[in-house]
Design an enzyme around this catalytic site. Structure first.
Site, PDB file in Angstrom:
ATOM      1  N   ASP A   1       0.831  -1.207   0.000  1.00 25.22           N
ATOM      2  CA  ASP A   1       0.000   0.000   0.000  1.00 25.22           C
ATOM      3  C   ASP A   1       0.869   1.263   0.000  1.00 25.22           C
ATOM      4  OD1 ASP A   1       0.803  -0.860   2.568  1.00 25.22           O
ATOM      5  OD2 ASP A   1      -0.745   0.330   3.556  1.00 25.22           O
TER       6      ASP A   1
ATOM      7  N   GLU B   1      -0.736  -2.053   5.138  1.00 22.82           N
ATOM      8  CA  GLU B   1       0.114  -2.023   6.331  1.00 22.82           C
ATOM      9  C   GLU B   1       0.039  -0.690   7.049  1.00 22.82           C
ATOM     10  OE1 GLU B   1       3.299  -1.064   8.861  1.00 22.82           O
ATOM     11  OE2 GLU B   1       3.200  -0.189   6.862  1.00 22.82           O
ATOM     12  N   GLU B   2      -0.236   0.377   6.305  1.00 22.33           N
ATOM     13  CA  GLU B   2      -0.124   1.733   6.849  1.00 22.33           C
ATOM     14  C   GLU B   2      -1.288   2.149   7.749  1.00 22.33           C
ATOM     15  OE1 GLU B   2       2.404   3.545   6.730  1.00 22.33           O
ATOM     16  OE2 GLU B   2       3.597   3.001   4.978  1.00 22.33           O
TER      17      GLU B   2
ATOM     18  N   ARG C   1      17.840  -7.152  15.068  1.00 21.28           N
ATOM     19  CA  ARG C   1      18.189  -7.499  16.434  1.00 21.28           C
ATOM     20  C   ARG C   1      17.232  -8.578  16.932  1.00 21.28           C
ATOM     21  NH1 ARG C   1      18.785  -3.438  19.986  1.00 21.28           N
ATOM     22  NH2 ARG C   1      18.018  -4.638  21.743  1.00 21.28           N
TER      23      ARG C   1
ATOM     24  N   HIS D   1       7.896   8.587   4.546  1.00 25.17           N
ATOM     25  CA  HIS D   1       6.662   9.362   4.622  1.00 25.17           C
ATOM     26  C   HIS D   1       6.899  10.842   4.294  1.00 25.17           C
ATOM     27  CE1 HIS D   1       4.261   6.249   7.209  1.00 25.17           C
ATOM     28  NE2 HIS D   1       5.182   5.654   6.455  1.00 25.17           N
TER      29      HIS D   1
END
Length: 392
Positions: A78, A136-137, A175, A360
């Protein structure tokens, strides 16, 4: 041909796909054309797939001829409601919509991985699920619905990456444990008694009450939370559209809370509620507090993270594979990691010689050489993990 060398032979195709998608972005839950592009690509290859999440999500499956584990690789696709301000040939063709976070690159990477896995399937161990996820956003995010619709059925491990435009190309970082924060949002509405700005003593000033909250809230993280526990409370919006000679009767503020631990989130929310009660009493206003839970924190699994970093080191050398700092941004990949073991990592994509542009942002772009790096790390990790775990 070696599978990584085969990926190299399709590098230009990967870049072309990314540029096409960059020119044709779609917002979360509206990605019908992008979904059709993905399925058309697999149709041409002869790869089987299933459409889920109201037909927008796509899960392609490739079966190796040799026994092994089932590995999933995920890419989101998206875009964002941002006007593309770059002067490039592949600039977005849709006003106010832009791939400003790299999801076009993620999709290009996974499609070419699918092509290579399909061509090498006779020599592969296990199965591979290629998860193309919309939305996802925007919470609640596409991942949770994709899982509900069965994308993780039979999956033993999952891997995914985010192209990271502020880190150098040729680097990978991740990580074990917490990697990305839990991103929550909130709005607070203040309702008082408005009046003429020349007679403030006859009002119950909603703007002053809101301003008092903003100032005092800055002490919550700095004075109420253990400094060894990362957290953020940011006010990002103040809405009070009134004439300049009017003290308005209401206003609304909003912002975000970022945490990694539930007890830290609880402290921040409780402190916000106590502060609101004091402001209501002192300023004589009514206050409505609405708190929206975001995605869980991204928490990587130890074995899979070590395995991915080892694979990345064999491709890039150890000096280019680093321990990532904990990031306060959020990602709904976290939901996948709550269901199966896996690892999420960052792939450096900073354009050489250019000032880093954050995600963004209207000028956001990628160094497309990062696509091949990510594709190699994901492919090597997935195929060798499946092969080595085949006897377990």
């Amino acid at each position: 041909m070696d599978i990584l060398a085969l990926l190299e032979s399709y590098e230009f195709e990967m870049k072309d796909i990314r540029r096409y998608l960059h020119q044709h972005p779609e917002l979360s839950y509206q990605e019908k054309e992008t979904s059709q592009f993905i399925t058309a690509y697999y149709d041409k290859l002869g790869v089987s797939y299933k459409k889920i999440l109201e037909g927008m999500g796509v899960v392609a499956t490739i079966c190796g001829k040799l026994p092994g584990k089932t590995i999933a690789i995920r890419a989101d696709f998206d875009a964002l409601p941002i006007q593309d301000a770059k002067d490039v040939p592949y600039k977005s063709k849709r006003d106010g919509v832009m791939h400003a976070c790299g999801h076009d690159g993620h999709t290009a990477i996974l499609l070419v991985i699918g092509k290579v896995l399909h061509e090498c399937r006779d020599n592969l161990y296990g199965q591979y699920k290629l998860i193309h996820q919309p939305a996802e956003e925007v919470p609640p995010g596409g991942a949770i619905q994709m899982i509900h619709d069965g994308c993780l059925e039979g999956v033993d491990a999952i891997f995914g990456t985010h192209l990271w435009a502020t880190s150098p190309v040729g680097t990978v970082s991740t990580r074990t444990g917490p990697l990305m924060a839990k991103p929550d949002n909130f709005t607070i509405s203040f309702k008082g008694r408005g009046g003429h700005a020349a007679q403030p003593h006859r009002t119950q000033d909603s703007l002053l009450a809101a301003s008092s909250f903003i100032v005092q809230a800055q002490s919550i993280v700095s004075r109420k939370v253990d400094p060894l526990h990362p957290s953020v409370l940011s006010i990002t919006n103040f809405d009070a559209p009134h004439a300049l000679n009017v003290i308005g009767d209401r206003c609304t503020i909003g912002g975000t809370v970022r945490t990694f631990q539930q007890d830290v989130q609880d402290i921040i929310v409780n402190e916000m509620k106590q502060l609101i009660e004091g402001i209501k009493l002192f300023h004589g206003v009514d206050v409505e507090f609405v708190y929206h839970e975001g995605y869980p924190a991204v928490v990587n699994h130890e074995e899979e993270t070590h395995y991915l970093m080892k694979s990345a080191e064999e491709i890039l050398t150890s000096q280019h594979v680093t321990q990532a700092s904990m990031e306060m941004g959020g990602e709904d990949f976290s939901y996948y990691l709550q269901h199966v073991k896996g690892c999420f990592f960052f792939t450096g994509a900073l354009q050489s010689g250019k000032t880093p542009i954050p995600h963004h942002h209207p000028l956001f772009d990628l160094d497309e050489d990062a696509l091949l790096v990510a594709a190699k790390v994901l492919t090597k990790t997935a195929t060798e993990y499946s092969r080595e775990k085949a006897t377990e």
